[in-house]
Enzyme design. Structure first.
Site, short mmCIF file in Angstrom:
data_model
loop_
_atom_site.label_atom_id
_atom_site.label_comp_id
_atom_site.label_asym_id
_atom_site.label_seq_id
_atom_site.Cartn_x
_atom_site.Cartn_y
_atom_site.Cartn_z
N ASN A 151 93.90 1.56 40.56
CA ASN A 151 94.20 0.27 39.92
C ASN A 151 93.69 -0.88 40.77
OD1 ASN A 151 96.32 0.94 41.74
ND2 ASN A 151 97.73 -0.46 40.74
N GLU A 209 94.10 -4.91 40.94
CA GLU A 209 94.87 -6.05 40.44
C GLU A 209 94.14 -7.37 40.66
OE1 GLU A 209 98.85 -5.65 42.04
OE2 GLU A 209 99.24 -3.95 40.70
N CYS A 224 94.03 -0.75 35.13
CA CYS A 224 94.73 0.48 35.55
C CYS A 224 93.75 1.52 36.09
CB CYS A 224 95.45 1.11 34.37
SG CYS A 224 96.78 0.13 33.71
N GLU A 254 93.54 4.67 35.45
CA GLU A 254 93.02 5.60 34.43
C GLU A 254 91.75 5.05 33.80
OE1 GLU A 254 96.12 4.55 34.83
OE2 GLU A 254 97.57 5.82 33.79
N CYS A 264 99.91 3.60 30.60
CA CYS A 264 100.35 2.49 29.74
C CYS A 264 99.73 2.64 28.35
CB CYS A 264 99.96 1.15 30.36
SG CYS A 264 98.23 0.72 30.14
N CYS A 310 95.87 2.25 28.15
CA CYS A 310 95.15 3.44 28.65
C CYS A 310 95.26 4.60 27.66
CB CYS A 310 95.68 3.85 30.02
SG CYS A 310 95.20 2.70 31.31
N1 THU Z 1 99.19 1.07 36.53
C1 THU Z 1 98.17 1.96 36.49
O1 THU Z 1 97.13 1.80 37.14
N2 THU Z 1 98.33 3.06 35.71
C2 THU Z 1 99.50 3.42 35.11
O2 THU Z 1 99.58 4.47 34.50
C3 THU Z 1 100.65 2.53 35.20
C4 THU Z 1 100.39 1.19 35.76
C5 THU Z 1 99.06 -0.09 37.43
C6 THU Z 1 98.92 -1.43 36.79
C7 THU Z 1 99.43 -2.33 37.90
O3 THU Z 1 98.37 -2.57 38.82
C8 THU Z 1 100.47 -1.51 38.62
O4 THU Z 1 100.21 -0.15 38.25
C9 THU Z 1 101.91 -1.86 38.28
O5 THU Z 1 102.11 -1.86 36.92
#
Ligand code: THU
Length: 151
Positions: free
Chosen positions: A52, A54, A63, A65, A101, A104
């Protein structure tokens, strides 16, 4: 969808989860401190990873995935076959399975429809992993417009 103890998984799945865990090290998550890693094994056996990423403008966060899947299909002609996702936080490897999420899930489903190959999803924590054999299962009743496809 079935939950397994990690030690019950086959070696290939265990290895993919380890690659997803390694990928958490490249995560950029200064805001959530939730470091997610994903690893995709393609139908030809090649593995691609992502994490991920940000951003201070929160909607721009991506994310793990989607980073892994979109990188994989831009660098390979094979289809995504299995995706493993897991995460670490300030206490280390999270114990509960990490589940994708909604956005994804939509992308996973379209990958499956696009390539005509089921995508297995391994949602891993330190002790237990949820295994889904088909992305349809993660997004029942997903948006699908035949009219859009015809226009
Ligand atoms: N996130 C992911 O990368 N994948 C998931 O399956 C759940 C959430 C990330 C998004 C954000 O950067 C952090 O996790 C918190 O939500």
């Amino acid at each position: 969808m079935t939950q397994y103890e990690n030690q019950q998984l086959n070696e290939a799945d265990k290895e993919l989860i380890q690659k997803a865990l390694q990928a958490t090290e490249t995560s950029y998550a200064p805001y959530s401190k939730f470091h997610v890693g994903a690893a995709v094994r393609m139908t030809d056996g090649q593995v691609f990873t992502g994490s991920n990423q940000e951003n201070i403008a929160f909607p721009a966060c991506v994310c793990a995935e989607r980073v892994a899947l979109l990188y994989a299909v831009t660098h390979s002609n094979a289809a995504p076959a299995t995706l493993a996702v897991t995460a670490t936080d300030r206490d280390g490897w999270v114990s509960e399975p990490v589940t994708p999420c909604g956005e994804c899930r939509q992308v996973l489903l379209e990958m499956q429809r696009r390539f005509g190959t089921p995508v297995r999803i391994l949602m891993a924590g330190k002790t237990a992993t949820l295994v889904c054999e088909n992305a349809e299962e993660l997004l029942p009743g997903a948006f699908q417009s035949t009219q859009l496809a015809q226009s």
